[in-house]
Design a protein around this motif. Structure first.
Motif, PDB file in Angstrom:
ATOM      1  N   ARG A  41       0.866  -1.057  -0.111  1.00  0.00           N
ATOM      2  CA  ARG A  41      -0.086   0.036  -0.080  1.00  0.00           C
ATOM      3  C   ARG A  41       0.830   1.336  -0.032  1.00  0.00           C
ATOM      4  O   ARG A  41       0.482   2.001  -0.476  1.00  0.00           O
ATOM      5  CB  ARG A  41      -0.913   0.060   1.241  1.00  0.00           C
ATOM      6  CG  ARG A  41      -2.045  -0.871   1.135  1.00  0.00           C
ATOM      7  CD  ARG A  41      -2.912  -0.717   1.832  1.00  0.00           C
ATOM      8  NE  ARG A  41      -4.078  -1.555   2.234  1.00  0.00           N
ATOM      9  CZ  ARG A  41      -5.171  -1.646   3.114  1.00  0.00           C
ATOM     10  NH1 ARG A  41      -5.250  -0.408   3.871  1.00  0.00           N
ATOM     11  NH2 ARG A  41      -5.947  -2.586   3.143  1.00  0.00           N
ATOM     12  N   MET A  42       1.755   1.269   0.774  1.00  0.00           N
ATOM     13  CA  MET A  42       2.872   2.357   1.030  1.00  0.00           C
ATOM     14  C   MET A  42       3.364   2.664  -0.370  1.00  0.00           C
ATOM     15  O   MET A  42       3.559   3.709  -0.920  1.00  0.00           O
ATOM     16  CB  MET A  42       3.764   2.062   1.940  1.00  0.00           C
ATOM     17  CG  MET A  42       4.745   3.271   1.960  1.00  0.00           C
ATOM     18  SD  MET A  42       6.528   2.720   2.462  1.00  0.00           S
ATOM     19  CE  MET A  42       6.985   2.006   1.034  1.00  0.00           C
ATOM     20  N   ALA A  43       3.898   1.704  -1.219  1.00  0.00           N
ATOM     21  CA  ALA A  43       4.378   1.743  -2.515  1.00  0.00           C
ATOM     22  C   ALA A  43       3.520   2.309  -3.477  1.00  0.00           C
ATOM     23  O   ALA A  43       3.811   3.150  -4.405  1.00  0.00           O
ATOM     24  CB  ALA A  43       5.127   0.353  -2.858  1.00  0.00           C
ATOM     25  N   ALA A  44       2.114   1.949  -3.485  1.00  0.00           N
ATOM     26  CA  ALA A  44       1.165   2.233  -4.220  1.00  0.00           C
ATOM     27  C   ALA A  44       1.129   3.856  -4.321  1.00  0.00           C
ATOM     28  O   ALA A  44       0.988   4.541  -5.425  1.00  0.00           O
ATOM     29  CB  ALA A  44      -0.214   1.632  -4.403  1.00  0.00           C
ATOM     30  N   VAL A  45       0.919   4.238  -2.890  1.00  0.00           N
ATOM     31  CA  VAL A  45       0.792   5.887  -2.671  1.00  0.00           C
ATOM     32  C   VAL A  45       1.813   6.458  -3.130  1.00  0.00           C
ATOM     33  O   VAL A  45       1.806   7.460  -3.760  1.00  0.00           O
ATOM     34  CB  VAL A  45       0.485   5.936  -1.170  1.00  0.00           C
ATOM     35  CG1 VAL A  45       0.297   7.422  -0.831  1.00  0.00           C
ATOM     36  CG2 VAL A  45      -0.808   5.203  -0.714  1.00  0.00           C
TER      37      VAL A  45
END
Length: 152
Positions: free
Chosen positions: A107-111
């Protein structure tokens, strides 16, 4: 202080206030799901854990300049959502350290990717040198803010 010095500092204050306001408005107005899979606090915590490694709550709170109880609440929410895990602290058997889960990192990488694309679009007509200067100056400003808050 000279009038020029005060005028420059006033201009900086205004621009930082606007940056914070417009940055938040941009985040809220961005309609893609990628920007919304994490709230700002979760994103910052996961980014820090990704770069610094497992942390205890007090170290995390100190690094983010937040109250320990605030970080504890945020960490509890992240744990409930399966985005972080707690493990025994290898340096202190009584404590725990927090680490991101694969889902948290995803999720962090997507944001991060969505934000990088957004800034890439906004700064597309800036020269590489101007973008590098902005990154350097923002880093220096953040460093100064952290140091000021540590010495208060």
């Amino acid at each position: 202080m000279s009038d020029d010095h005060e005028s420059t500092l006033g201009h900086i204050e205004t621009e930082v206030a606007l940056l914070m306001r417009f940055g938040e408005a941009t985040r809220r107005a961005t309609g893609t799901d990628e920007h919304r899979v994490l709230d700002r606090a979760a994103y910052v915590i996961l980014r820090h854990l990704d770069s610094a490694g497992p942390q205890n709550v007090s170290a995390l709170a100190a690094r983010l300049n937040l109250d320990g109880s605030t970080v504890t609440r945020q960490v509890s929410a992240l744990q409930r959502d399966g985005l972080i895990v707690r493990a025994p602290d290898p340096t202190d058997g009584r404590g725990t350290v927090i680490s991101p889960t694969p889902a948290g990192l995803q999720r962090m990488a997507a944001v991060q990717a969505a934000r990088t694309r957004l800034y890439g679009d906004m700064l597309a007509d800036w020269s590489a040198e101007d973008r590098a200067s902005l990154a350097t100056l923002l880093g220096r400003l953040n460093h100064a803010l952290v140091n000021r808050n540590r010495h208060r």
